[in-house]
Design a protein around this motif. Structure first.
Motif, mmCIF file in Angstrom:
data_model
loop_
_atom_site.group_PDB
_atom_site.id
_atom_site.type_symbol
_atom_site.label_atom_id
_atom_site.label_comp_id
_atom_site.label_asym_id
_atom_site.label_seq_id
_atom_site.Cartn_x
_atom_site.Cartn_y
_atom_site.Cartn_z
ATOM 1 N N VAL A 172 0.837 -1.202 0.000
ATOM 2 C CA VAL A 172 0.000 0.000 0.000
ATOM 3 C C VAL A 172 0.869 1.247 0.000
ATOM 4 N N GLY A 173 1.976 1.210 0.729
ATOM 5 C CA GLY A 173 2.878 2.362 0.760
ATOM 6 C C GLY A 173 3.456 2.672 -0.604
ATOM 7 N N LEU A 174 3.769 1.625 -1.377
ATOM 8 C CA LEU A 174 4.300 1.833 -2.722
ATOM 9 C C LEU A 174 3.292 2.545 -3.602
ATOM 10 N N VAL A 175 2.027 2.107 -3.537
ATOM 11 C CA VAL A 175 0.986 2.742 -4.352
ATOM 12 C C VAL A 175 0.829 4.206 -3.972
ATOM 13 N N GLY A 176 0.752 4.491 -2.655
ATOM 14 C CA GLY A 176 0.596 5.866 -2.202
ATOM 15 C C GLY A 176 1.763 6.746 -2.606
ATOM 16 N N LEU A 177 2.984 6.209 -2.465
ATOM 17 C CA LEU A 177 4.173 6.993 -2.831
ATOM 18 C C LEU A 177 4.217 7.276 -4.323
ATOM 19 N N ARG A 178 3.893 6.280 -5.142
ATOM 20 C CA ARG A 178 3.916 6.473 -6.592
ATOM 21 C C ARG A 178 2.876 7.505 -7.022
ATOM 22 N N LEU A 179 1.693 7.456 -6.404
ATOM 23 C CA LEU A 179 0.659 8.446 -6.728
ATOM 24 C C LEU A 179 1.111 9.849 -6.349
ATOM 25 N N LEU A 180 1.695 9.982 -5.161
ATOM 26 C CA LEU A 180 2.146 11.292 -4.704
ATOM 27 C C LEU A 180 3.228 11.854 -5.613
ATOM 28 N N LEU A 181 4.232 11.029 -5.924
ATOM 29 C CA LEU A 181 5.314 11.490 -6.790
ATOM 30 C C LEU A 181 4.803 11.814 -8.188
ATOM 31 N N SER A 182 3.856 11.028 -8.660
ATOM 32 C CA SER A 182 3.316 11.238 -10.000
ATOM 33 C C SER A 182 2.609 12.585 -10.098
ATOM 34 N N TYR A 183 1.716 12.849 -9.148
ATOM 35 C CA TYR A 183 0.967 14.105 -9.186
ATOM 36 C C TYR A 183 1.867 15.306 -8.890
ATOM 37 N N ALA A 184 2.694 15.193 -7.853
ATOM 38 C CA ALA A 184 3.551 16.323 -7.475
ATOM 39 C C ALA A 184 4.573 16.622 -8.568
ATOM 40 N N GLY A 185 5.226 15.581 -9.072
ATOM 41 C CA GLY A 185 6.213 15.785 -10.136
ATOM 42 C C GLY A 185 5.592 16.348 -11.397
ATOM 43 N N GLY A 186 4.413 15.855 -11.758
ATOM 44 C CA GLY A 186 3.733 16.372 -12.943
ATOM 45 C C GLY A 186 3.328 17.822 -12.788
ATOM 46 N N ALA A 187 2.784 18.177 -11.609
ATOM 47 C CA ALA A 187 2.353 19.558 -11.378
ATOM 48 C C ALA A 187 3.536 20.526 -11.416
ATOM 49 N N VAL A 188 4.643 20.139 -10.779
ATOM 50 C CA VAL A 188 5.838 21.014 -10.773
ATOM 51 C C VAL A 188 6.381 21.174 -12.181
ATOM 52 N N ALA A 189 6.444 20.074 -12.933
ATOM 53 C CA ALA A 189 6.943 20.152 -14.311
ATOM 54 C C ALA A 189 6.043 21.027 -15.172
ATOM 55 N N GLY A 190 4.738 20.897 -15.004
ATOM 56 C CA GLY A 190 3.807 21.716 -15.766
ATOM 57 C C GLY A 190 3.940 23.190 -15.475
ATOM 58 N N LEU A 191 4.054 23.537 -14.193
ATOM 59 C CA LEU A 191 4.218 24.947 -13.822
ATOM 60 C C LEU A 191 5.549 25.503 -14.323
ATOM 61 N N ALA A 192 6.601 24.674 -14.256
ATOM 62 C CA ALA A 192 7.921 25.124 -14.712
ATOM 63 C C ALA A 192 7.913 25.415 -16.212
ATOM 64 N N VAL A 193 7.306 24.546 -16.991
ATOM 65 C CA VAL A 193 7.257 24.748 -18.440
ATOM 66 C C VAL A 193 6.352 25.929 -18.786
ATOM 67 N N ALA A 194 5.255 26.106 -18.052
ATOM 68 C CA ALA A 194 4.386 27.266 -18.288
ATOM 69 C C ALA A 194 5.152 28.569 -18.046
ATOM 70 N N TRP A 195 5.915 28.619 -16.948
ATOM 71 C CA TRP A 195 6.713 29.823 -16.649
ATOM 72 C C TRP A 195 7.745 30.048 -17.749
ATOM 73 N N LEU A 196 8.409 28.990 -18.187
ATOM 74 C CA LEU A 196 9.416 29.106 -19.235
ATOM 75 C C LEU A 196 8.791 29.591 -20.546
ATOM 76 N N ALA A 197 7.610 29.058 -20.886
ATOM 77 C CA ALA A 197 6.933 29.466 -22.118
ATOM 78 C C ALA A 197 6.582 30.952 -22.082
ATOM 79 N N VAL A 198 6.152 31.441 -20.923
ATOM 80 C CA VAL A 198 5.824 32.867 -20.795
ATOM 81 C C VAL A 198 7.069 33.722 -20.967
ATOM 82 N N GLN A 199 8.177 33.318 -20.356
ATOM 83 C CA GLN A 199 9.418 34.098 -20.464
ATOM 84 C C GLN A 199 9.917 34.145 -21.907
#
Length: 527
Positions: A172-199
């Motif tokens: 269960v811990g593996l599933v929870g960790l993978r979900l957390l990393l997936s969502y958090a990593g995706g959100a950070v990457a999306g925001l970073a690319v959005a900021w870069l695109a604006v610049q």
């Protein structure tokens, strides 16, 4: 040569199905899937397959990006709880239900969970293409759910694959960790690319260059998230939502016009081609079986499809009552949806591209070199369920909409009138100050003032129902359009007489086209 032939065939299918859907009153995706299934009988196209890499790296980022750019962030915020529950817990429940049915039909638990994860997410492009004409809140919830739930399903899918191949052990811990990393990593990457695109866009002043940046943005976000072991789907969605808020401030009008034209036609073609390829894949999967296997396959597909639809139906008629029991706030009571209206959400759980891509991406072997168990069955069942949900649910949806008696949604029209009226009135009030700032002559100031006074007169006439003023404005627009057509004909005649060059013709024509489009849109708004 097959590649070029396939491009032409896909284009013809997309065009013909789009035209026929309006005349036959059938959803275009249904006709596109049928076209693909029929094309599967053409000998030259029997070997055509749908590489999962093409789906995940070409189709998915582009389609999700355009959908997220055109989704209301305000509506997502106001409906965040149902969207989060649908895109996480419902995905888990659907995957579990499908896995249980598949296991009862003979699949091992590992492959059964792979199948369940593949069929758990709804499809954003199918929902957008079929679920039209609904109230804004319903449409936003369905679109946002289908944009986000891919991330949850693909994490479950990856874990199920790793456990089945023997690379990992379940916890269960593996599933929870993978979900957390997936969502958090995706959100950070999306925001970073959005900021870069604006610049980058702030430093460009060429519409062509800025459109290229727009094209690269979703693929960059997807790639960055995958490299960081996050969810590429979440990255693209977050990036698109962020740019939808910042874009109106930093993107010039000519760039926006060019980008919108490109994305409109590109996503139309990608979306259509996708459904044709799904039909082709389903045809190939069925034709690989003999008679008895085909009958059993159809039975299995029907049972799994019932599990997918039944889980969503059960969810729609249980969780709202749990929420009502736990949340008794007055504002929550105002947002309650009746039993009839919830049937729309229950009947709009279309499956599509992501499900098929996940099934095709199942590895051929496990650790040790043995074949991946039940791989062919997973592809076959997934293809069948995708086609079945698209056809059956899209045919049933109009009847469901009539039965549900959804309230008429006039909020968009009211807010559109508010935006147009407020913008015009505040521009009129700011006119003296802006004229001083620019330093225009009194003649120019009076000319613009008269134009705005006339515009406000027309706007107020529409609100008060003054048909005489509205009719005169319509006549004025019609005359202007006729004059533009006459000017264009004159310029073409000069070109034909070789009095002017084609370069001059195109330069004048661009200006006339802009004016014609502006007047034509105003004429549509008046109607």
């Amino acid at each position: 040569m097959l590649g070029l032939e396939l491009v032409v065939v896909l284009g013809v299918c997309v065009l013909a199905s789009s035209v026929a859907s309006g005349r036959l009153r059938l959803a275009a995706p249904v006709l596109l899937v049928v076209c693909g299934a029929v094309l599967g009988f053409v000998p030259a196209l029997e070997s055509v397959s749908l590489p999962p890499e093409a789906m995940l790296l070409i189709f998915l980022p582009a389609l999700l990006y355009w959908e997220s750019l055109n989704t209301s962030l305000r509506e997502i915020r106001s409906n965040l709880r149902p969207i989060v529950l649908l895109s996480t817990l419902l995905v888990l429940a659907t995957a579990a239900a499908v896995a249980a049915v598949a296991h009862a039909l003979g699949l091992d638990w590992g492959p059964a969970w792979v199948l369940g994860a593949a069929l758990a997410p709804t499809d954003a492009t199918a929902v957008s293409a079929i679920a039209r004409g609904m109230p804004r809140r319903t449409t936003t919830i369905l679109r946002a759910e289908s944009l986000i739930n891919d991330g949850t399903a693909l994490v479950i899918y990856a874990i199920a694959i790793a456990i089945t191949t023997g690379e990992q052990q379940f916890s269960v811990g593996l599933v929870g960790l993978r979900l957390l990393l997936s969502y958090a990593g995706g959100a950070v990457a999306g925001l970073a690319v959005a900021w870069l695109a604006v610049q980058v866009r702030k430093r460009l002043d060429n519409p062509m260059h800025e459109t290229v940046v727009s094209i690269l943005t979703p693929f960059t976000a997807f790639l960055l998230a995958e490299v960081a072991h996050g969810s590429g789907v979440i990255a693209v969605v977050v990036c698109g939502l962020a740019l939808s808020q910042v874009g109106p401030r930093v993107v010039p009008a000519d760039t926006r016009q060019m980008s919108s034209a490109f994305w409109g036609i590109a996503t139309f073609l990608l979306n259509g081609a996708l459904f044709v390829l799904i039909g082709l894949q389903a045809n190939g999967a069925i034709r690989s079986l003999n008679g008895s296997e085909t009958l059993r396959a159809f039975g299995t597909i029907g049972l799994v499809a019932l599990a997918v639809a039944g889980t969503r139906l059960l969810w729609s008629y249980t969780t709202p009552y749990v929420i009502r029991a736990l949340d008794r706030r007055p504002q929550q009571r105002l947002r309650r949806v009746g039993a009839r209206q919830r049937l729309v959400s229950a009947g709009a759980g279309f499956r599509g591209a992501v499900s098929l891509a996940a099934a095709l991406a199942v590895p051929d072997t496990v650790v040790g070199g043995a074949p991946f168990p039940f791989r062919d069955q997973i592809i076959l069942i997934t293809s069948g369920v995708v086609v079945l949900t698209l056809i059956v649910q899209s045919i049933m949806l109009p009847s469901i909409l009539r039965f549900s008696r959804l309230p008429e949604d006039t909020a968009v029209e009211e807010e559109l009138k508010l935006a147009q009226t407020t913008a015009s009135e505040e521009a009129y009030e700011a006119l003296p100050r802006l004229a001083d700032k620019v330093g225009v002559s009194d003649v120019v100031y009076k000319r613009v003032l008269a134009e705005y006074e006339h515009h406000l007169e027309v706007v107020r006439a529409k609100e008060s129902g003054n048909e005489e003023v509205v009719q005169s404005e319509g006549e004025y627009t019609a005359l202007r359009l006729e004059l533009i057509a006459h000017k264009r004909a004159t310029v073409v005649r000069l070109r034909d007489e070789r009095a002017i060059d084609d370069i001059v013709l195109r330069a004048v024509q661009r200006k006339l086209d802009v004016e014609e489009v502006r007047l034509s849109r105003r004429e549509v708004d008046e109607d």
